[in-house]
Design a protein around this motif. Structure first.
Motif, PDB file in Angstrom:
ATOM      1  N   TYR A   1       0.831  -1.206   0.000  1.00  0.00           N
ATOM      2  CA  TYR A   1       0.000   0.000   0.000  1.00  0.00           C
ATOM      3  C   TYR A   1       0.867   1.259   0.000  1.00  0.00           C
ATOM      4  CZ  TYR A   1      -3.832  -3.166   1.002  1.00  0.00           C
ATOM      5  OH  TYR A   1      -4.769  -4.174   0.931  1.00  0.00           O
ATOM      6  N   LEU A   2       1.960   1.208   0.753  1.00  0.00           N
ATOM      7  CA  LEU A   2       2.892   2.339   0.787  1.00  0.00           C
ATOM      8  C   LEU A   2       3.482   2.581  -0.601  1.00  0.00           C
ATOM      9  CD1 LEU A   2       4.377   4.443   2.545  1.00  0.00           C
ATOM     10  CD2 LEU A   2       6.181   2.735   2.842  1.00  0.00           C
ATOM     11  N   ALA A   3       3.863   1.517  -1.280  1.00  0.00           N
ATOM     12  CA  ALA A   3       4.419   1.647  -2.632  1.00  0.00           C
ATOM     13  C   ALA A   3       3.398   2.253  -3.595  1.00  0.00           C
ATOM     14  CB  ALA A   3       4.884   0.284  -3.140  1.00  0.00           C
ATOM     15  N   THR A   4       2.135   1.900  -3.419  1.00  0.00           N
ATOM     16  CA  THR A   4       1.072   2.469  -4.262  1.00  0.00           C
ATOM     17  C   THR A   4       1.042   3.988  -4.115  1.00  0.00           C
ATOM     18  OG1 THR A   4      -0.258   0.472  -4.103  1.00  0.00           O
ATOM     19  CG2 THR A   4      -1.423   2.504  -4.661  1.00  0.00           C
ATOM     20  N   LEU A   5       1.111   4.487  -2.890  1.00  0.00           N
ATOM     21  CA  LEU A   5       1.090   5.928  -2.669  1.00  0.00           C
ATOM     22  C   LEU A   5       2.381   6.582  -3.161  1.00  0.00           C
ATOM     23  CD1 LEU A   5      -0.569   6.209   0.864  1.00  0.00           C
ATOM     24  CD2 LEU A   5      -1.626   6.520  -1.382  1.00  0.00           C
ATOM     25  N   ALA A   6       3.514   5.949  -2.890  1.00  0.00           N
ATOM     26  CA  ALA A   6       4.799   6.528  -3.277  1.00  0.00           C
ATOM     27  C   ALA A   6       4.953   6.615  -4.793  1.00  0.00           C
ATOM     28  CB  ALA A   6       5.947   5.708  -2.679  1.00  0.00           C
ATOM     29  N   GLN A   7       4.364   5.695  -5.502  1.00  0.00           N
ATOM     30  CA  GLN A   7       4.475   5.700  -6.958  1.00  0.00           C
ATOM     31  C   GLN A   7       3.327   6.454  -7.627  1.00  0.00           C
ATOM     32  OE1 GLN A   7       4.830   1.551  -7.865  1.00  0.00           O
ATOM     33  NE2 GLN A   7       6.918   1.449  -7.081  1.00  0.00           N
ATOM     34  N   GLY A   8       2.395   6.950  -6.819  1.00  0.00           N
ATOM     35  CA  GLY A   8       1.253   7.698  -7.344  1.00  0.00           C
ATOM     36  C   GLY A   8       1.582   9.172  -7.464  1.00  0.00           C
ATOM     37  N   ASP A   9       0.569   9.995  -7.332  1.00  0.00           N
ATOM     38  CA  ASP A   9       0.721  11.437  -7.507  1.00  0.00           C
ATOM     39  C   ASP A   9       0.831  12.191  -6.190  1.00  0.00           C
ATOM     40  OD1 ASP A   9       0.603  11.248 -10.265  1.00  0.00           O
ATOM     41  OD2 ASP A   9      -1.583  11.364 -10.294  1.00  0.00           O
ATOM     42  N   CYS A  10       1.372  11.570  -5.181  1.00  0.00           N
ATOM     43  CA  CYS A  10       1.457  12.209  -3.865  1.00  0.00           C
ATOM     44  C   CYS A  10       2.767  12.983  -3.732  1.00  0.00           C
ATOM     45  CB  CYS A  10       1.388  11.158  -2.763  1.00  0.00           C
ATOM     46  SG  CYS A  10      -0.105  10.160  -2.822  1.00  0.00           S
ATOM     47  N   ASP A  11       2.659  14.265  -3.376  1.00  0.00           N
ATOM     48  CA  ASP A  11       3.858  15.062  -3.130  1.00  0.00           C
ATOM     49  C   ASP A  11       4.426  14.770  -1.749  1.00  0.00           C
ATOM     50  OD1 ASP A  11       3.810  16.628  -5.590  1.00  0.00           O
ATOM     51  OD2 ASP A  11       1.974  17.486  -4.784  1.00  0.00           O
ATOM     52  N   LEU A  12       3.556  14.328  -0.843  1.00  0.00           N
ATOM     53  CA  LEU A  12       3.941  14.001   0.521  1.00  0.00           C
ATOM     54  C   LEU A  12       3.124  12.791   0.945  1.00  0.00           C
ATOM     55  CD1 LEU A  12       5.435  14.874   3.168  1.00  0.00           C
ATOM     56  CD2 LEU A  12       3.377  16.180   3.737  1.00  0.00           C
ATOM     57  N   VAL A  13       3.781  11.803   1.543  1.00  0.00           N
ATOM     58  CA  VAL A  13       3.088  10.609   2.017  1.00  0.00           C
ATOM     59  C   VAL A  13       3.249  10.543   3.530  1.00  0.00           C
ATOM     60  CG1 VAL A  13       2.959   8.088   1.950  1.00  0.00           C
ATOM     61  CG2 VAL A  13       3.463   9.365  -0.150  1.00  0.00           C
ATOM     62  N   LEU A  14       2.123  10.455   4.220  1.00  0.00           N
ATOM     63  CA  LEU A  14       2.118  10.337   5.674  1.00  0.00           C
ATOM     64  C   LEU A  14       1.673   8.934   6.046  1.00  0.00           C
ATOM     65  CD1 LEU A  14       0.798  13.341   4.830  1.00  0.00           C
ATOM     66  CD2 LEU A  14       1.194  13.660   7.255  1.00  0.00           C
ATOM     67  N   VAL A  15       2.184   8.417   7.148  1.00  0.00           N
ATOM     68  CA  VAL A  15       1.761   7.102   7.634  1.00  0.00           C
ATOM     69  C   VAL A  15       1.407   7.215   9.107  1.00  0.00           C
ATOM     70  CG1 VAL A  15       3.162   5.836   5.962  1.00  0.00           C
ATOM     71  CG2 VAL A  15       4.114   6.330   8.203  1.00  0.00           C
ATOM     72  N   ALA A  16       0.382   6.461   9.511  1.00  0.00           N
ATOM     73  CA  ALA A  16      -0.036   6.423  10.913  1.00  0.00           C
ATOM     74  C   ALA A  16      -0.491   5.012  11.228  1.00  0.00           C
ATOM     75  CB  ALA A  16      -1.169   7.415  11.151  1.00  0.00           C
ATOM     76  N   GLY A  17      -0.166   4.532  12.410  1.00  0.00           N
ATOM     77  CA  GLY A  17      -0.531   3.170  12.804  1.00  0.00           C
ATOM     78  C   GLY A  17       0.675   2.251  12.701  1.00  0.00           C
ATOM     79  N   ALA A  18       0.635   1.182  13.462  1.00  0.00           N
ATOM     80  CA  ALA A  18       1.793   0.289  13.576  1.00  0.00           C
ATOM     81  C   ALA A  18       2.238  -0.314  12.248  1.00  0.00           C
ATOM     82  CB  ALA A  18       1.484  -0.815  14.583  1.00  0.00           C
ATOM     83  N   GLY A  19       1.325  -0.895  11.492  1.00  0.00           N
ATOM     84  CA  GLY A  19       1.692  -1.514  10.215  1.00  0.00           C
ATOM     85  C   GLY A  19       2.254  -0.520   9.210  1.00  0.00           C
ATOM     86  N   PRO A  20       1.574   0.589   8.955  1.00  0.00           N
ATOM     87  CA  PRO A  20       2.111   1.578   8.025  1.00  0.00           C
ATOM     88  C   PRO A  20       3.456   2.166   8.462  1.00  0.00           C
ATOM     89  CG  PRO A  20      -0.247   1.881   8.239  1.00  0.00           C
ATOM     90  CD  PRO A  20       0.162   0.858   9.273  1.00  0.00           C
TER      91      PRO A  20
END
Length: 162
Positions: free
Chosen positions: A88-107
């Motif tokens: 899921y992180l890779a999906t956001l990083a390779q998408g159109d996000c200028d900044l990616v935030l994560v919250a929660g143990a797994g992320p």
């Protein structure tokens, strides 16, 4: 006399209709125009209602109001492990996000393992402890403080991406 009053009413309605028609440029005044900048949040399965993600999402929404940048979130479905969340992180990083935030143990665990794979992306780890060249950490546990810090970071990213 009645026909004169009726004629006057028709004339007034016609003038009002003409003014409205001429001033209508086809823009819905309720529509919000966004910039091209975006910030994305990776959350646990409960989404933005998760206790770890809720203050982050609140800060992101405040930043969006201030900048007209887009904000969105993606939930990690299934097991809340670093391995599962990494996809899921890779999906956001390779998408159109200028900044990616994560919250929660797994992320957060996924980010700590894979942020180096995306050196061009800036990340914010909320609740994490491992700052890196492309990772900022928000370590505060107070929800209001988290929202304020996230708002500041997201506003900065969305303004620089304009």
């Amino acid at each position: 006399m009645r026909w004169l009053a009726g004629g006057a009413l028709v004339l007034v309605l016609a003038v009002v209709g003409l003014v409205v028609w001429l001033s209508d440029d086809g823009v819905d005044l309720r529509a919000r125009v966004y910039t091209q900048s975006s910030a994305c949040l990776l959350t646990p399965a409960a989404g933005v209602s998760d206790p770890a993600a809720a203050p982050v999402w609140a800060g992101m929404q405040q930043a969006s109001l201030a900048t007209n940048g887009k904000v969105s979130f993606l939930e990690v479905d299934g097991r809340q492990t670093a391995e599962n969340a990494a996809t899921y992180l890779a999906t956001l990083a390779q998408g159109d996000c200028d900044l990616v935030l994560v919250a929660g143990a797994g992320p957060v665990a996924a980010l700590e393992q894979s942020s180096a794979s995306f050196p061009q992306i800036h990340f914010v780890s909320v609740g994490g402890s491992k700052a890196q060249a492309n990772v900022s950490v928000v370590a505060d546990s107070d929800a209001n403080a988290v929202s304020a810090q996230v708002k500041s970071l997201v506003e900065s990213a969305l303004r620089s991406g304009e």
